[in-house]
Structures are given as structure tokens and as C-alpha cells.
Design an enzyme around this catalytic site. Structure first.
Site: not given
Length: 260
Positions: A23, A88-89, A93-95, A141, A202
Site C-alpha cells: 500500500d 474490490k470491484l 455485472p456487465a461493468t 475487516t 496483526r
């Protein structure tokens, strides 16, 4: 990896099932971090911050330095970590299918979508990226019972995870993302063939930060996780390589059968 029925994930021989979350704020930082952690990681995870900033170029840069496995396991980087695109789309559905087809050209091992998008979206995603493991996120989470209630999910997080995990598997998914606290429950209800990826991990003594449902690396593995995701406790350490190795060693210890 070839298309078809997915087998449960196992890391390459000699590697702990650790995914390090890169990240990073930019590509140069990501490459520097990857150099440090790649010897201890089975997977390198690229999320929204880095992908939105750098796009596919960061994947090209990492592969160019031998820091990501070559597709098909060939070439000088065949022993390098695999690619995890944590995007994380969540859309119609099509997109989502179109998005999956676009990022599948980068040949990731894992790509994430949200279970809350529904069964049709999950099916469309899986069909659009047959060479990848489409990892379906159940409940983030960072969410506890109060936060879930505020967005319309009544009851404890376990209940929401259970419903969304079952929905995803019924729609054809074989890889799920849940917190380490739900791993044992999901495994007992959905069986041994499902791959379970656990963020919210963690090491002992680490800052919890914005996570609500957490466990240590060895606890996650002992509960039945197949791949443990760790980010800030490694990438914010003074010695990234040492921190990654320490987490990998903890995971490996959790995988060893207890004596006696």
C-alpha cells in the site's frame, strides 16, 4: 494457472503463505518495498491506492525487476511472489465483467470483488477472468457489528460473513476473503476445498489501526486460513525485510503440527 475448477491455494515450496500488501504512495516506493519483502512473501498485493496512482505500469515495473512471478511460472522470476490485485470491484455485472477482462491482461493470481454485488455479479466476474482466482470479499475487516448495523446488516459480523460466503460459493466462487475470526466457521460450513484469504492480521503488539476483527498470523493459520495478508506492520517497520521474515516465520510455525 489454467482455467477450470480451482484447487485450494498452496504457496510454493519453501514459502510461507504470506501476502504482503504494497500500500505504497507511488511506484518507486512499491518497488523498493518489494525488493525488501519478496524473499519472504508468496504473494505481493497491490491495492487501490497504488493501482489508482500507477495503473498497470507498476506491475510491469515489478515484473521487470524479477519481483513478481512470470505468468505460467517461466523465466527468471518463476520463484518470485505471485500477483494479487486487490481492487474490490463492486458494480453491475456487465461493468464488473468488463473491469475483470481489463485487469486480467496483467495475469494476476488473485483479483478481489465484493460479495455484496450479488450472485449474478460474482458469476460474471468469474466468467470474465477464467485464468485468475476471483477472490470474493465477504465483510471488510474494519467493520464491527455497529458499523454493519448502520448499513443495514443486522446481527453480528459472523452472520453476514456466513450468508455472503455461502452466496459466493453457490455462484461459483472457490476463493473467499474473510477476517481471521470467521475462518474456522467458514471452513466448517463450506468445506476443505475453498481457499480462504485473511486480511486483518496483526503480529503480537502491532497497532490495530482501523481494523476491527483481527488475529495474529499464527492464529489465522491455525484457524484454517490459506493465505495471510499483512501490510502496515511490515511496510511501516524500520527493517521491512526483517519484519516480513518474522511474520513468515510466525506463519510457518502456525502451520507445523503440534508436537505430541
Amino acid at each position: 494457472m489454467s482455467a477450470g475448477v480451482r484447487s485450494r491455494y498452496a504457496p510454493p515450496a519453501g514459502r510461507a503463505p504470506l501476502a504482503v500488501a504494497l500500500d505504497a504512495p507511488d511506484g518507486a516506493t512499491a518497488v523498493r518495498w518489494a525488493r525488501a519483502v519478496a524473499p519472504s512473501a508468496a504473494v505481493l498485493k497491490i491495492g487501490l491506492e497504488l493501482f489508482y496512482r500507477e495503473g498497470p505500469a507498476v506491475v510491469t515495473a515489478l515484473r521487470g525487476e524479477g519481483l513478481l512471478a512470470e505468468p505460467g511460472g517461466s523465466g527468471h522470476a518463476s520463484d518470485a511472489p505471485e500477483l494479487f490485485l486487490d481492487l474490490k470491484l463492486h458494480d453491475i455485472p456487465a461493468t464488473v465483467a468488463g473491469g475483470l477482462r481489463s485487469v486480467a491482461t496483467l495475469l494476476p493470481r488473485f483479483i478481489t470483488i465484493h460479495a455484496a454485488g450479488g450472485a449474478a455479479m460474482i458469476r460474471a466476474a468469474i466468467e470474465a477472468a477464467p485464468e485468475a482466482d476471483v477472490a470474493v470479499v465477504t465483510v471488510l475487516t474494519s467493520l464491527d457489528a455497529a458499523a454493519l448495523g448502520a448499513v443495514g446488516f443486522d446481527g453480528p459480523p459472523d452472520d453476514a460473513v456466513r450468508r455472503l460466503a455461502a452466496l459466493a460459493v453457490q455462484a461459483g466462487a472457490n476463493t473467499l476473503v474473510c477476517s481471521p475470526r470467521e475462518v474456522r466457521m467458514v471452513r466448517s460450513e463450506l468445506g476443505e476445498s475453498v481457499t480462504l484469504i485473511t486480511p486483518g492480521v496483526r503480529p503480537e503488539g502491532s497497532d490495530v489501526a482501523d481494523q476491527a476483527r483481527i488475529a495474529t498470523p499464527d492464529q489465522a493459520i491455525r484457524a484454517g486460513a490459506d493465505l495471510v495478508v499483512v501490510g502496515r506492520p511490515i511496510t511501516r517497520a524500520a527493517d521491512l525485510g526483517g519484519a516480513a521474515k518474522a511474520v513468515a516465520d510466525s506463519i510457518s510455525a502456525g502451520r507445523r503440527p503440534a508436537a505430541g
